[in-house]
Write a protein that holds these residues in place. Structure first.
Motif, PDB file in Angstrom:
ATOM      1  N   ARG A  20       0.837  -1.200   0.000  1.00 45.22           N
ATOM      2  CA  ARG A  20       0.000   0.000   0.000  1.00 45.22           C
ATOM      3  C   ARG A  20       0.876   1.255   0.000  1.00 45.22           C
ATOM      4  O   ARG A  20       0.628   2.200  -0.727  1.00 45.22           O
ATOM      5  N   LYS A  68      -2.769  10.117   5.524  1.00 46.38           N
ATOM      6  CA  LYS A  68      -4.143   9.769   5.158  1.00 46.38           C
ATOM      7  C   LYS A  68      -4.383   8.268   5.203  1.00 46.38           C
ATOM      8  O   LYS A  68      -5.509   7.807   5.312  1.00 46.38           O
ATOM      9  N   VAL A  70      -4.961   4.690   6.427  1.00 39.86           N
ATOM     10  CA  VAL A  70      -5.539   4.195   7.687  1.00 39.86           C
ATOM     11  C   VAL A  70      -4.486   3.474   8.531  1.00 39.86           C
ATOM     12  O   VAL A  70      -4.472   3.581   9.753  1.00 39.86           O
ATOM     13  N   GLU A  71      -3.567   2.754   7.874  1.00 41.72           N
ATOM     14  CA  GLU A  71      -2.625   1.920   8.617  1.00 41.72           C
ATOM     15  C   GLU A  71      -1.376   2.656   9.082  1.00 41.72           C
ATOM     16  O   GLU A  71      -0.541   2.080   9.766  1.00 41.72           O
TER      17      GLU A  71
ATOM     18  N   MET B 123      -6.447  -1.003  -4.497  1.00 44.78           N
ATOM     19  CA  MET B 123      -5.738  -0.155  -3.525  1.00 44.78           C
ATOM     20  C   MET B 123      -5.587   1.289  -3.970  1.00 44.78           C
ATOM     21  O   MET B 123      -5.843   2.202  -3.198  1.00 44.78           O
ATOM     22  N   LYS B 127     -10.399   4.563  -0.741  1.00 50.78           N
ATOM     23  CA  LYS B 127      -9.886   5.270   0.436  1.00 50.78           C
ATOM     24  C   LYS B 127      -9.137   4.255   1.305  1.00 50.78           C
ATOM     25  O   LYS B 127      -8.085   4.544   1.878  1.00 50.78           O
ATOM     26  N   HIS B 128      -9.688   3.051   1.393  1.00 48.81           N
ATOM     27  CA  HIS B 128      -9.032   1.948   2.092  1.00 48.81           C
ATOM     28  C   HIS B 128      -9.672   0.669   1.596  1.00 48.81           C
ATOM     29  O   HIS B 128     -10.769   0.709   1.016  1.00 48.81           O
ATOM     30  N   ILE B 148     -14.929   4.236   7.872  1.00 54.39           N
ATOM     31  CA  ILE B 148     -13.923   4.898   7.034  1.00 54.39           C
ATOM     32  C   ILE B 148     -14.584   5.593   5.847  1.00 54.39           C
ATOM     33  O   ILE B 148     -14.245   6.726   5.498  1.00 54.39           O
ATOM     34  N   ASP B 301      -9.292  17.941   4.228  1.00 58.17           N
ATOM     35  CA  ASP B 301      -8.144  17.086   3.963  1.00 58.17           C
ATOM     36  C   ASP B 301      -6.869  17.926   3.932  1.00 58.17           C
ATOM     37  O   ASP B 301      -6.649  18.687   2.991  1.00 58.17           O
TER      38      ASP B 301
END
Lengths: 165, 533
Positions: A20, A68, A70-71, B123, B127-128, B148, B301
């Motif tokens: 990622r 930004k 998430v992880e 990916m 966004k996730h 999320i 953001d």
């Protein structure tokens, strides 16, 4: 004005997190010189040390885009006073006659010999990349067979550390 | 309570208040669709004809209602078909959750039938995303996905579930989801600095985008404009967040925007940008943009600050929350020299070809449809004509693929918006866009949706052709859609009503009839291919 920057990033130790992050750099066109990653003492988290080359604008964007994800838990810029180390293994041609010269270089650079054969020597060195480059230059006269280098690992001096709070 | 993974998925959707999903079944997702059968009364599925349009429908649903849209698809080709829809949602920051099923654990990584690494592939355009390999993490993963998708800057989240996970059982306990987070990071120092900047300016203007709509901050925007007497320009994504009828409305800013908006940016000494990212459509040349002005950038953001355009001061947070904090700190202004730009009469951009004018047709349509009409658009000339000429009166009434610009978005989005609001939706399309999604007319007919598909048929790939006229010296390469297709017969074949308009004078009567129908229909309008935007 472009220069080298080093970021330390604490990330959740999930499957795909390396993909990622490197994907993020690829698609945003950021220039990554090296990237190392390893588990921390808390197995839920890994630490990534990213060496990049660019302008201050690029650095700011990279930090913000990483934040930004998430992880990604924490990002710090490692400053110039930190401890930087890179591991380098170099295999060179080494006959009986040239062995002494190679050992001499190792002594000067505080490198060690990890392997010795009748025709080759493998030198191991852990230091600043610039010092590793210097040794590599000097070893080239013996004939370099191959080189394996890791990316940079870095920790701040003193009490400062990368924490989650 | 012990439940199978497939049922846990449905239960988690119910936890989130999801009552409609869009999708398309397949082998890998069989268990989830079998579970869907038991939830017919609480989670109703809309069967589309293609996963891409299912994703666009979930997106249109989200844009029209503000709720998170949900799309289901199977593994392999079903999942890859979602990508254009997910990318559209990603580029325009809309809350969508996509649930895909993958092959079983034993089959992963072996090039199995309908196996694709959708986790890896999606990916960059989500966004996730998540891949669920263990039923014990399924419920929490879905809950995270919704959190999320809808908090902070919204965006699409994909959850890929291995098909044996759907068949495995584990304990399930329902959880009430938390309200989505509306963040605010700007502090008192930031607000004081921003207020000073505004109070010291003499020619401030406002540039507002989709962030105002996402935040529901139309009222606060209006108050700000009134307080500082500033003209308001909108990005494409911001259309509907500020009234066109206001004497402060400067029109759309950017590549296909108004001269008034451009003049304001050249002349202002402060540009207050709220909920916009200064895309290359709004600001094609950042180096020469508002060079005499300071910029105050308000966005949720932080990564957008100084990304495309450098700003003097930024306020990071949800637009509504930021404006609420900022308004009391700002002094009233009684006048603003910029407003004289708004008094000039709008000059028509180009001479018409002599055929039907899309601007006139859309004005008539807007008048007949009334102020509460919801519109979707496709991409290209149809989209620009729609953005310029439709009397969009409020937020979430103009739904268009801005960031990605995906042709084929409109009809699926219209289906989603119609299902979500229960209101009639008009989709403005070009013929080339229509070719990309025409089978969804069958979906509109099957679900009896009041959708009016207005096809501005110029028998070409209009905008590309227009650009080739100047940029390629009229070498029209591969933009000819002069095909013998009878769109009206096509509509009839799908079971929709159809009309063809060839004279402007006939338009009003046709629009009245179509809107009174309360069902799906197609209106084909013949437009000259040389008619420019």
């Amino acid at each position: 004005m472009e220069r080298k920057y080093i970021l330390s990033v604490l990330v959740q130790n999930n499957a795909g997190v390396l993909c990622r992050i490197s994907g993020l750099f690829g698609r945003r066109g950021y220039n990554i010189t090296s990237l190392t990653v390893g588990e921390t003492t808390d197995s839920r988290y890994s630490r990534m040390t990213i060496e990049l080359f660019g302008s201050e604008y690029i650095l700011e964007q990279i930090k913000k885009q990483l934040a930004k994800l998430v992880e990604v838990e924490k990002i710090t810029e490692v400053d110039q006073t930190a401890i930087f180390r890179e591991l380098m293994l170099v295999k060179v041609w080494a006959s009986k006659g040239s062995r002494a010269g190679i050992i001499e270089l190792c002594n000067v650079f505080h490198a060690s010999i990890a392997d010795l054969s009748t025709t080759t020597a493998t030198i191991e060195m852990t230091d600043l990349p610039s010092k590793n480059n210097a040794l590599l230059d000097l070893l080239s006269e013996y004939g370099i067979i191959e080189v394996a280098r890791t990316g940079i690992a870095a920790l701040q001096r003193g009490e400062e550390y990368l924490s989650l709070d | 309570m012990l439940k199978k993974g497939a049922h846990i998925v449905l239960e988690c959707l119910r936890e989130q208040g999801v009552d409609r999903v869009f999708g398309y079944p397949g082998n890998a997702i069989l268990s989830i669709y079998d579970a869907l059968y038991d939830y017919k009364d609480s989670v109703r599925h809309v069967l589309m004809t293609h996963e891409q349009h299912a994703a666009h429908a979930a997106d249109g649903y989200a844009r029209a209602t503000g709720k998170t849209g949900v799309v289901l698809s199977t593994s392999g080709p079903g999942a890859t078909n979602l990508l254009t829809g997910l990318s559209s949602s990603y580029m325009d920051s809309t809350p969508v959750v996509a649930i895909t099923s993958n092959v079983t654990k034993n089959c992963i990584g072996k090039d199995s039938f309908q196996e694709v690494d959708i986790f890896g592939i999606s990916m960059p355009v989500t966004k996730h995303n998540f891949m669920v390999k263990d039923v014990h993490s399924l419920a929490d993963t879905i809950r995270s996905a919704f959190a999320i998708a809808s908090s902070g800057r919204p965006g699409p989240v994909l959850v890929d579930i291995l098909s044996d996970v759907a068949d495995n059982e584990c304990e399930y306990t329902p959880v009430v989801p938390l309200k989505p987070i509306r963040p605010l990071s700007a502090d008192d120092i930031d607000f004081a600095a921003a207020a000073s900047l505004i109070n010291e300016s003499s020619r401030p203007m406002i540039f507002a985008g989709g962030g105002i709509i996402a935040s529901g901050a139309g009222q606060e925007l209006r108050e700000l404009a009134e307080k500082i007497c500033a003209p308001v320009a909108l990005s494409l994504m911001g259309i509907g967040c500020f009234s066109r009828n206001s004497e402060k409305y400067a029109g759309m800013l950017g590549m296909y925007g108004t001269g008034t908006a451009a003049a304001c940016t050249q002349d202002c000494d402060l540009l207050i940008a709220i909920g916009t990212r200064f895309s290359d459509r709004s600001v094609p040349l950042p180096e020469s943009f508002a060079t005499d002005a300071k910029i105050l950038h308000i966005d949720i953001d932080p990564a957008e600050i100084n990304k495309n355009v450098p700003s003097s001061i930024s306020l990071i947070g949800d637009a509504g929350r930021v404006l609420t904090e900022l308004l009391p700190l700002i002094a009233d202004k009684q006048e603003n020299p910029l407003l004289r730009h708004l008094q000039k009469k709008a000059v028509p951009f180009w001479e018409s070809t002599g055929g039907m004018r899309p601007s006139r047709l859309l004005e008539t349509l807007g008048r007949v449809a009334g102020p509460n009409q919801i519109y979707t658009t496709e991409v290209g000339q149809n989209q620009i004509w729609a953005a310029r000429n439709l009397p969009v009166s409020g937020p979430r009434k103009f739904i268009t693929s801005g960031g990605l610009g995906s042709m084929g978005f409109g009809l699926g989005a219209a289906i989603g918006a119609c299902i979500g609001t229960g209101k009639p939706v008009i989709n403005i399309a070009g013929d080339a866009s229509f070719y990309m999604n025409l089978a969804e007319l069958s979906t509109a007919v099957t679900y009896r949706l009041p959708i009016v598909e207005v096809i501005l048929n110029n028998r070409s790939l209009g905008l590309v052709r227009q650009i080739q006229k100047t940029a390629c010296n009229g070498r029209y390469s591969e933009v000819d859609f002069d095909r013998p297709t009878d769109f009206c017969a096509l509509a009839k074949a799908f079971g929709a009503k159809e009309w063809k308009i060839e004279k402007e004078a006939d338009a009003e009567a046709v629009f009245l009839e179509a809107l009174a129908l309360g069902g799906p229909c197609v209106i084909e309008c013949t437009i000259d291919p040389d008619e420019p935007v």
